[in-house]
Design a protein around this motif. Structure first.
Motif, PDB file in Angstrom:
ATOM      1  N   ASP A  32       0.850  -1.195   0.000  1.00 35.36           N
ATOM      2  CA  ASP A  32       0.000   0.000   0.000  1.00 35.36           C
ATOM      3  C   ASP A  32       0.884   1.243   0.000  1.00 35.36           C
ATOM      4  O   ASP A  32       1.905   1.266   0.699  1.00 35.36           O
ATOM      5  N   THR A  36      -4.532   6.874   0.398  1.00 38.86           N
ATOM      6  CA  THR A  36      -5.794   7.068   1.129  1.00 38.86           C
ATOM      7  C   THR A  36      -5.884   6.100   2.314  1.00 38.86           C
ATOM      8  O   THR A  36      -6.675   6.318   3.231  1.00 38.86           O
ATOM      9  N   LEU A  75      -6.770  -4.871  -4.414  1.00 39.23           N
ATOM     10  CA  LEU A  75      -7.735  -3.806  -4.098  1.00 39.23           C
ATOM     11  C   LEU A  75      -7.156  -2.413  -4.289  1.00 39.23           C
ATOM     12  O   LEU A  75      -7.918  -1.438  -4.281  1.00 39.23           O
ATOM     13  N   TYR A 143     -13.003   7.296 -12.844  1.00 38.30           N
ATOM     14  CA  TYR A 143     -12.842   6.220 -11.850  1.00 38.30           C
ATOM     15  C   TYR A 143     -13.451   4.928 -12.388  1.00 38.30           C
ATOM     16  O   TYR A 143     -12.814   3.868 -12.393  1.00 38.30           O
ATOM     17  N   LYS A 147     -11.357   1.471 -13.440  1.00 40.46           N
ATOM     18  CA  LYS A 147     -11.623   0.180 -12.769  1.00 40.46           C
ATOM     19  C   LYS A 147     -12.038  -0.861 -13.804  1.00 40.46           C
ATOM     20  O   LYS A 147     -11.677  -2.032 -13.715  1.00 40.46           O
TER      21      LYS A 147
HETATM   22  P1  NAD Z   1      -9.591   2.851   0.085  1.00 41.75           P
HETATM   23  O1  NAD Z   1      -9.205   4.152  -0.554  1.00 41.75           O
HETATM   24  O2  NAD Z   1      -9.831   2.826   1.546  1.00 41.75           O
HETATM   25  O3  NAD Z   1      -8.537   1.718  -0.283  1.00 41.75           O
HETATM   26  C1  NAD Z   1      -7.698   1.759  -1.413  1.00 41.75           C
HETATM   27  C2  NAD Z   1      -6.271   1.498  -0.944  1.00 41.75           C
HETATM   28  O4  NAD Z   1      -5.394   1.468  -2.082  1.00 41.75           O
HETATM   29  C3  NAD Z   1      -5.754   2.593  -0.013  1.00 41.75           C
HETATM   30  O5  NAD Z   1      -5.196   2.007   1.145  1.00 41.75           O
HETATM   31  C4  NAD Z   1      -4.685   3.314  -0.840  1.00 41.75           C
HETATM   32  O6  NAD Z   1      -3.673   3.877  -0.027  1.00 41.75           O
HETATM   33  C5  NAD Z   1      -4.211   2.198  -1.752  1.00 41.75           C
HETATM   34  N1  NAD Z   1      -3.613   2.655  -3.011  1.00 41.75           N
HETATM   35  C6  NAD Z   1      -4.153   3.530  -3.906  1.00 41.75           C
HETATM   36  N2  NAD Z   1      -3.301   3.702  -4.955  1.00 41.75           N
HETATM   37  C7  NAD Z   1      -2.220   2.913  -4.704  1.00 41.75           C
HETATM   38  C8  NAD Z   1      -0.999   2.674  -5.413  1.00 41.75           C
HETATM   39  N3  NAD Z   1      -0.727   3.276  -6.576  1.00 41.75           N
HETATM   40  N4  NAD Z   1      -0.093   1.806  -4.856  1.00 41.75           N
HETATM   41  C9  NAD Z   1      -0.374   1.180  -3.663  1.00 41.75           C
HETATM   42  N5  NAD Z   1      -1.501   1.387  -2.963  1.00 41.75           N
HETATM   43  C10 NAD Z   1      -2.414   2.239  -3.474  1.00 41.75           C
HETATM   44  O7  NAD Z   1     -10.889   2.369  -0.700  1.00 41.75           O
HETATM   45  P2  NAD Z   1     -11.826   1.098  -0.453  1.00 41.75           P
HETATM   46  O8  NAD Z   1     -13.202   1.615  -0.396  1.00 41.75           O
HETATM   47  O9  NAD Z   1     -11.297   0.232   0.614  1.00 41.75           O
HETATM   48  O10 NAD Z   1     -11.674   0.371  -1.872  1.00 41.75           O
HETATM   49  C11 NAD Z   1     -10.908  -0.807  -2.056  1.00 41.75           C
HETATM   50  C12 NAD Z   1     -11.170  -1.327  -3.460  1.00 41.75           C
HETATM   51  O11 NAD Z   1     -12.558  -1.646  -3.597  1.00 41.75           O
HETATM   52  C13 NAD Z   1     -10.841  -0.331  -4.568  1.00 41.75           C
HETATM   53  O12 NAD Z   1     -10.253  -1.051  -5.634  1.00 41.75           O
HETATM   54  C14 NAD Z   1     -12.190   0.208  -4.991  1.00 41.75           C
HETATM   55  O13 NAD Z   1     -12.198   0.621  -6.346  1.00 41.75           O
HETATM   56  C15 NAD Z   1     -13.064  -1.028  -4.774  1.00 41.75           C
HETATM   57  N6  NAD Z   1     -14.484  -0.712  -4.565  1.00 41.75           N
HETATM   58  C16 NAD Z   1     -14.885  -0.084  -3.422  1.00 41.75           C
HETATM   59  C17 NAD Z   1     -16.241   0.170  -3.233  1.00 41.75           C
HETATM   60  C18 NAD Z   1     -16.759   0.840  -1.977  1.00 41.75           C
HETATM   61  O14 NAD Z   1     -17.967   1.001  -1.849  1.00 41.75           O
HETATM   62  N7  NAD Z   1     -15.897   1.219  -1.030  1.00 41.75           N
HETATM   63  C19 NAD Z   1     -17.170  -0.203  -4.223  1.00 41.75           C
HETATM   64  C20 NAD Z   1     -16.714  -0.815  -5.382  1.00 41.75           C
HETATM   65  C21 NAD Z   1     -15.363  -1.095  -5.532  1.00 41.75           C
END
Ligand code: NAD
Length: 296
Positions: A32, A36, A75, A143, A147
């Motif tokens: 990570d 974020t 993720l 976004y 994805k």
């Molecule tokens: P989040 O922002 O809490 O988690 C994303 C993590 O990825 C963070 O810890 C961030 O620091 C890390 N990250 C981002 N870019 C990076 C990089 N270049 N290198 C290394 N780490 C990196 O968001 P979340 O809600 O926990 O989402 C997790 C996953 O689930 C994401 O892929 C998101 O697209 C997907 N998602 C989330 C939801 C939702 O409702 N939260 C819905 C659909 C899909």
């Protein structure tokens, strides 16, 4: 020894996967960049856990963690709507280039299995509710597009290189450690935080837009099941098949509300068709929104 690599493991959802795997005494490696995510999210889960601060959009030492005894949950992504419209380059870099790098590394290492976390935002404004996986793809903002491009890469690698991989399309995930602050925080966390501060809940538009809210514990279980199946090269919706309006969510929390302008490209409704998840993952959601707000 078998190990579980979780990219984005310091984020909201990833940290719950870390928690679940550490609880089962599995060896976990979190990759990570903390853009974020927060170390606080995972600091409690020390056993068998290694954390590497790294940016997956660039190759680095992190690739040495992958070997043929790994399971990968991917993720890591930038995950907000409006910021993606303002800064598409950062989103492309993390979500598309990053996914490419993780995939290539996983393929070279011959990992056991690869689970990609995709988003229901790929459906855009669908014409079918509940929305099945076969619905036309129509991203409405960078976004969603990035994805989806990541998902296409994963499906292509499954087909061409026989990488054992599934893509799970999450709907709106909520629960402990969800983002609470910021203009674009997801609605449940944002409302809870606003109520705690005695501020009005900021309802976007008329609040009648409906979302398929899925509890993070259910999402974790879907991931675990996905890791254990032998299916590959498929996408699977992970939602509840039930939706609620933003006004309904607000009514659980406070009647001090204010309406703010709508945002571009947001669907009026999200609602997952989860038959495929039922059949392939032997999974169904257990936690309802009513349980979350009113556990007694
Ligand atoms: P989040 O922002 O809490 O988690 C994303 C993590 O990825 C963070 O810890 C961030 O620091 C890390 N990250 C981002 N870019 C990076 C990089 N270049 N290198 C290394 N780490 C990196 O968001 P979340 O809600 O926990 O989402 C997790 C996953 O689930 C994401 O892929 C998101 O697209 C997907 N998602 C989330 C939801 C939702 O409702 N939260 C819905 C659909 C899909």
């Amino acid at each position: 020894m078998i190990k579980y690599i979780i990219t984005g493991g310091a984020g909201f959802i990833g940290s719950h996967l870390v928690q679940a795997l550490v609880k089962k005494n599995k060896k976990v490696v979190v990759l990570d960049n903390l853009s974020t995510g927060r170390l606080d999210n995972i600091k409690k889960y020390r056993n068998n856990k290694k954390f590497l601060k790294c940016d997956i959009s660039k190759k680095g030492k992190w690739i040495n963690e992958f070997n043929s005894k790994c399971y990968v949950f991917h993720l890591a992504a930038l995950a907000d709507i409006v910021p993606s419209i303002q800064n598409p380059e950062a989103y492309f870099s993390s979500n598309v280039n990053g996914t490419f790098n993780v995939l290539q590394t996983a393929k070279s290492a011959g990992v056991k299995r690869f689970i990609y976390i995709a988003s229901s935002s790929c459906y855009g404004i669908p014409d079918q509710y509940p929305t099945p996986e076969t619905t036309e793809i129509s991203p409405q903002y960078p976004y969603a597009l990035t994805k989806r491009l990541g998902e296409e890469l994963v499906m292509h690698w499954a087909k061409v290189y026989k990488l054992p991989a599934l893509s799970l399309r999450f709907f709106n995930v909520y629960g402990p450690r969800q983002p609470l602050k910021g203009q674009y925080a997801p609605v449940i966390g944002l409302f809870e935080e606003q109520a705690k501060r005695g501020e009005p809940l900021t309802i976007v538009g008329d609040g009648e837009q409906r979302r398929d809210f899925t509890h993070v514990n259910d999402v974790v279980e879907a991931n675990m099941n996905a890791m254990m199946t032998n299916y590959s090269g498929m996408v699977v919706n992970v939602g509840t098949g039930v939706n609620h309006s933003v006004n309904e969510v607000a009514s659980y929390i406070s009647d001090n509300t204010v309406n703010i302008p709508e945002r571009p490209g947001e669907a009026r409704e999200t609602l997952a068709n989860i038959k495929r998840a039922n059949n392939l993952l032997d999974w169904e959601p257990k936690i309802t929104l009513e349980d979350y707000f009113d556990p007694n």
